[in-house]
Motif scaffolding. Structure first.
Motif, PDB file in Angstrom:
ATOM      1  N   SER A   7       0.803  -1.222   0.000  1.00 53.84           N
ATOM      2  CA  SER A   7       0.000   0.000   0.000  1.00 53.84           C
ATOM      3  C   SER A   7       0.841   1.279   0.000  1.00 53.84           C
ATOM      4  CB  SER A   7      -0.933   0.007   1.216  1.00 53.84           C
ATOM      5  OG  SER A   7      -0.161   0.018   2.401  1.00 53.84           O
ATOM      6  N   ALA A   8       2.164   1.133   0.029  1.00 48.61           N
ATOM      7  CA  ALA A   8       3.036   2.312   0.071  1.00 48.61           C
ATOM      8  C   ALA A   8       2.953   3.075  -1.245  1.00 48.61           C
ATOM      9  CB  ALA A   8       4.476   1.905   0.349  1.00 48.61           C
ATOM     10  N   HIS A   9       2.947   4.390  -1.159  1.00 47.12           N
ATOM     11  CA  HIS A   9       2.911   5.251  -2.338  1.00 47.12           C
ATOM     12  C   HIS A   9       4.302   5.831  -2.547  1.00 47.12           C
ATOM     13  CE1 HIS A   9      -1.428   5.023  -2.508  1.00 47.12           C
ATOM     14  NE2 HIS A   9      -1.427   5.205  -1.196  1.00 47.12           N
ATOM     15  N   TRP A  10       4.942   5.494  -3.648  1.00 47.44           N
ATOM     16  CA  TRP A  10       6.284   5.964  -3.955  1.00 47.44           C
ATOM     17  C   TRP A  10       6.199   6.945  -5.099  1.00 47.44           C
ATOM     18  CZ3 TRP A  10      10.605   4.766  -1.204  1.00 47.44           C
ATOM     19  CH2 TRP A  10      10.481   3.732  -0.277  1.00 47.44           C
ATOM     20  N   ARG A  11       7.094   7.901  -5.098  1.00 44.45           N
ATOM     21  CA  ARG A  11       7.206   8.806  -6.230  1.00 44.45           C
ATOM     22  C   ARG A  11       8.682   9.065  -6.502  1.00 44.45           C
ATOM     23  NH1 ARG A  11       5.796  14.744  -3.826  1.00 44.45           N
ATOM     24  NH2 ARG A  11       6.865  14.412  -1.892  1.00 44.45           N
ATOM     25  N   VAL A  12       9.011   9.192  -7.777  1.00 44.25           N
ATOM     26  CA  VAL A  12      10.390   9.419  -8.177  1.00 44.25           C
ATOM     27  C   VAL A  12      10.723  10.885  -7.921  1.00 44.25           C
ATOM     28  CG1 VAL A  12      12.005   9.412 -10.097  1.00 44.25           C
ATOM     29  CG2 VAL A  12      10.282   7.613  -9.911  1.00 44.25           C
ATOM     30  N   LEU A  13      11.792  11.135  -7.175  1.00 44.54           N
ATOM     31  CA  LEU A  13      12.218  12.500  -6.886  1.00 44.54           C
ATOM     32  C   LEU A  13      13.464  12.887  -7.661  1.00 44.54           C
ATOM     33  CD1 LEU A  13      11.719  12.695  -3.025  1.00 44.54           C
ATOM     34  CD2 LEU A  13      10.240  13.605  -4.802  1.00 44.54           C
ATOM     35  N   TYR A  14      14.355  11.943  -7.912  1.00 46.80           N
ATOM     36  CA  TYR A  14      15.625  12.240  -8.549  1.00 46.80           C
ATOM     37  C   TYR A  14      15.927  11.188  -9.612  1.00 46.80           C
ATOM     38  CZ  TYR A  14      16.151  15.004  -4.322  1.00 46.80           C
ATOM     39  OH  TYR A  14      15.947  15.893  -3.310  1.00 46.80           O
ATOM     40  N   ALA A  15      16.634  11.603 -10.618  1.00 46.69           N
ATOM     41  CA  ALA A  15      17.131  10.677 -11.638  1.00 46.69           C
ATOM     42  C   ALA A  15      18.598  11.011 -11.869  1.00 46.69           C
ATOM     43  CB  ALA A  15      16.336  10.821 -12.925  1.00 46.69           C
ATOM     44  N   PHE A  16      19.411  10.009 -12.092  1.00 46.39           N
ATOM     45  CA  PHE A  16      20.837  10.216 -12.262  1.00 46.39           C
ATOM     46  C   PHE A  16      21.289   9.631 -13.592  1.00 46.39           C
ATOM     47  CE2 PHE A  16      19.979  10.094  -7.750  1.00 46.39           C
ATOM     48  CZ  PHE A  16      20.602  11.259  -7.313  1.00 46.39           C
ATOM     49  N   SER A  17      22.293  10.231 -14.152  1.00 46.16           N
ATOM     50  CA  SER A  17      22.854   9.785 -15.420  1.00 46.16           C
ATOM     51  C   SER A  17      24.323   9.443 -15.208  1.00 46.16           C
ATOM     52  CB  SER A  17      22.731  10.903 -16.457  1.00 46.16           C
ATOM     53  OG  SER A  17      23.438  10.569 -17.623  1.00 46.16           O
ATOM     54  N   GLU A  18      24.835   8.575 -16.054  1.00 43.47           N
ATOM     55  CA  GLU A  18      26.254   8.240 -15.995  1.00 43.47           C
ATOM     56  C   GLU A  18      27.062   9.079 -16.979  1.00 43.47           C
ATOM     57  OE1 GLU A  18      26.982   4.053 -16.152  1.00 43.47           O
ATOM     58  OE2 GLU A  18      25.465   3.627 -14.642  1.00 43.47           O
ATOM     59  N   GLU A  19      26.409  10.033 -17.645  1.00 44.89           N
ATOM     60  CA  GLU A  19      27.102  10.932 -18.565  1.00 44.89           C
ATOM     61  C   GLU A  19      28.014  11.869 -17.778  1.00 44.89           C
ATOM     62  OE1 GLU A  19      26.839  10.913 -21.949  1.00 44.89           O
ATOM     63  OE2 GLU A  19      25.609   9.112 -21.683  1.00 44.89           O
ATOM     64  N   GLU A  20      29.140  12.223 -18.376  1.00 45.84           N
ATOM     65  CA  GLU A  20      30.070  13.152 -17.736  1.00 45.84           C
ATOM     66  C   GLU A  20      29.578  14.586 -17.944  1.00 45.84           C
ATOM     67  OE1 GLU A  20      34.854  14.050 -17.502  1.00 45.84           O
ATOM     68  OE2 GLU A  20      34.063  12.882 -19.171  1.00 45.84           O
TER      69      GLU A  20
END
Length: 133
Positions: A7-20
């Motif tokens: 029942s937990a509600h998750w939301r994406v807050l951050y996204a990361f890239s491996e690009e320099e």
């Protein structure tokens, strides 16, 4: 809700890239986000302040207030335009609505500890982020 529970509600807050990325990349991105006409930051006054939860609030989120800082939960106050919300976990309440720039300056002081001289209100007049008075 317990993280991982069905029942937990998750939301994406951050996204990361491996690009320099280089310093000029960050400067350009910052300038674009901040100054782009019609962008989030050019058309709104925004502020965010985190705070430690008190014992009652911490208990309701299954956490403690006397443990190490790595295990303590925080809430946040968020101002977007004319509305101030208090967020704890996935719950939020509107704590104040402002209708004038003077009220917004007072709310910035009260909730965020930001002190703006009343004379500085002239610098927002005529901008998209200004409240109609």
């Amino acid at each position: 809700d317990t993280p991982g529970a069905p029942s937990a509600h998750w939301r994406v807050l951050y996204a990361f890239s491996e690009e320099e990325f280089f310093q000029t990349d960050f400067e350009s991105a910052n300038f674009a986000v901040y100054c782009m006409p019609g962008g989030f930051f050019s058309d709104k006054v925004v502020a965010l302040k985190h705070f430690w939860l008190d014992e009652v609030e911490a208990h309701s989120t299954c956490n403690t207030t006397n443990g190490p800082t790595e295990t303590r939960h925080v809430g946040k106050y968020a101002l977007e335009g004319a509305v101030i919300r208090r967020h704890i976990g996935n719950h939020s309440d509107i704590v104040k609505r402002v209708t004038t720039e003077a009220e917004r300056v007072e709310a910035l002081r009260e909730f965020f500890g930001i002190h703006i001289p009343i004379e500085a209100l002239e610098f927002i007049r005529g901008r998209a982020a200004a409240l109609c008075e």
